[in-house]
Design an enzyme around this catalytic site. Structure first.
Site, PDB file in Angstrom:
ATOM      1  N   LYS A 285       0.862  -1.184   0.000  1.00  5.16           N
ATOM      2  CA  LYS A 285       0.000   0.000   0.000  1.00  5.16           C
ATOM      3  C   LYS A 285       0.897   1.232   0.000  1.00  5.16           C
ATOM      4  CE  LYS A 285      -3.694   2.311   2.571  1.00  5.16           C
ATOM      5  NZ  LYS A 285      -4.571   2.251   3.766  1.00  5.16           N
TER       6      LYS A 285
ATOM      7  N   LYS B  44      -2.136  -1.468  -3.742  1.00  2.00           N
ATOM      8  CA  LYS B  44      -3.001  -0.295  -3.662  1.00  2.00           C
ATOM      9  C   LYS B  44      -2.135   0.959  -3.730  1.00  2.00           C
ATOM     10  CE  LYS B  44      -6.402   1.981  -0.674  1.00  2.00           C
ATOM     11  NZ  LYS B  44      -7.061   2.003   0.648  1.00  2.00           N
TER      12      LYS B  44
END
Length: 331
Positions: A202, A256
């Site tokens: 992420k 992400k």
């Protein structure tokens, strides 16, 4: 792979592109409704559908309306929804205690969905930012986001979500060691079959802005998240993070944001061969939806093309706010 191609005109590569049946026969990747997870935002109230200004067509929903969204997902064949809470600012504190309240907004929504639409899998978010007066994913002590104390809180959060009926736990906090601690706690509490889809890679991205509006975190955030989310310049580090989370007990992993990091998706899938997901985040969604609303692009075509890119990069599934529209288009 080293393709062997005869010289022109023996080979005319356009031959298989000239007609729709031929294009279908040689298509290398396919998108299906089974690839989709639909993120939904829950808020307090009854019969509430509140559009998010920075995310056209996306709503904050009261628990009863989240149940209706789950029914819509089931009707469309979408296998899972992911619940994110818009927490009352009065419940946001330094100690984040609302995060592991069994009757908090997220847990009530989980129970309601599983009671009404059990065939739809429910994924949750595990991070402290919806409950933290500082807006961070972990506890803040003397200006530092502390790791180990945060992990202890995330474990408590995980167990109450599993108790509520969550099928998939989604740790999005990026603290070190949290997946192993969650897996051990789930095993110890008898939740042997609860799946962990780790936000393993992420990034500290500028594409999260509309999401922070959606969960009410924009005004609360003090500073940034660069000390725990990833540097956008790095991809080797992503592989180390994925490997660690798999070794600690993650069943699936996520990259992400999505489209700006398709190279990372490909590297993860090729390196580990595990179920690999991407999150088409709020900024990605809003750019497409906003441009389509202005008539600058064909929104439906851009939506479908963007999701096919994830499949081409090796993703097994995608979290996307477009999920219902995509499901209708595919049907």
């Amino acid at each position: 792979m080293h393709p062997t191609v005869a010289p022109f005109p023996t080979t005319r590569l356009r031959r298989t592109r000239m007609k729709a049946p031929l294009r279908a026969l040689v298509q290398e990747n396919a998108l299906s409704v089974g690839d989709l997870i639909w993120p939904v935002f829950v808020r307090e109230g009854q019969d509430v559908l509140e559009e998010i200004p920075s995310m056209p067509g996306v709503f904050r929903r009261s628990v009863d309306q989240v149940v209706e969204a789950a029914r819509e997902a089931a009707d469309l064949g979408i296998p899972a929804i992911c619940i994110f809470p818009y927490t009352d600012p009065a419940l946001k504190t330094e100690d984040c205690a609302e995060a592991w309240n069994p009757d908090n907004l997220s847990n009530r929504a989980i129970r309601a969905v599983k009671a009404a639409v059990p065939e739809v899998a429910v994924m949750t978010d595990v991070a402290l930012d919806p409950y933290n007066i500082n807006g961070h994913d972990g506890f803040v002590e003397n200006g530092e986001i502390v790791n180990d104390r945060t992990v202890e809180a995330l474990v408590k959060m995980t167990i109450v979500q599993a108790d509520a009926g969550a099928d998939i736990i989604g740790p999005s906090d990026m603290m070190d060691g949290r997946v192993g601690a969650m897996r051990s706690a789930l095993e110890a509490s008898g939740h042997h079959d609860v799946t962990i889809l780790s936000y393993a890679a992420k990034y500290a991205s500028a594409f999260y802005g509309p999401f922070r509006d959606a969960v009410g975190a924009s005004g609360a955030l003090k500073g940034d998240k660069t000390t725990y989310q990833m540097n956008p310049a790095n991809s080797d580090e992503a592989l180390r993070l994925v490997q660690r989370d798999l070794q600690e007990g993650a069943d699936m992993v996520m990259v992400k944001p999505g489209m700006p990091y398709l190279d990372v998706c490909r590297r993860v899938k090729e390196s580990f061969g595990v179920p690999t997901f991407a999150y088409q985040v709020s900024g990605e969604y809003s750019m497409i939806a906003g441009a389509a609303a202005q008539g600058w692009i064909d929104g439906d075509k851009a939506m479908m093309e963007s999701l096919m890119c994830f499949k081409r990069a090796g993703c097994d599934g995608i979290l996307t706010y477009f999920a219902p529209a995509v499901a209708r288009a595919l049907s």
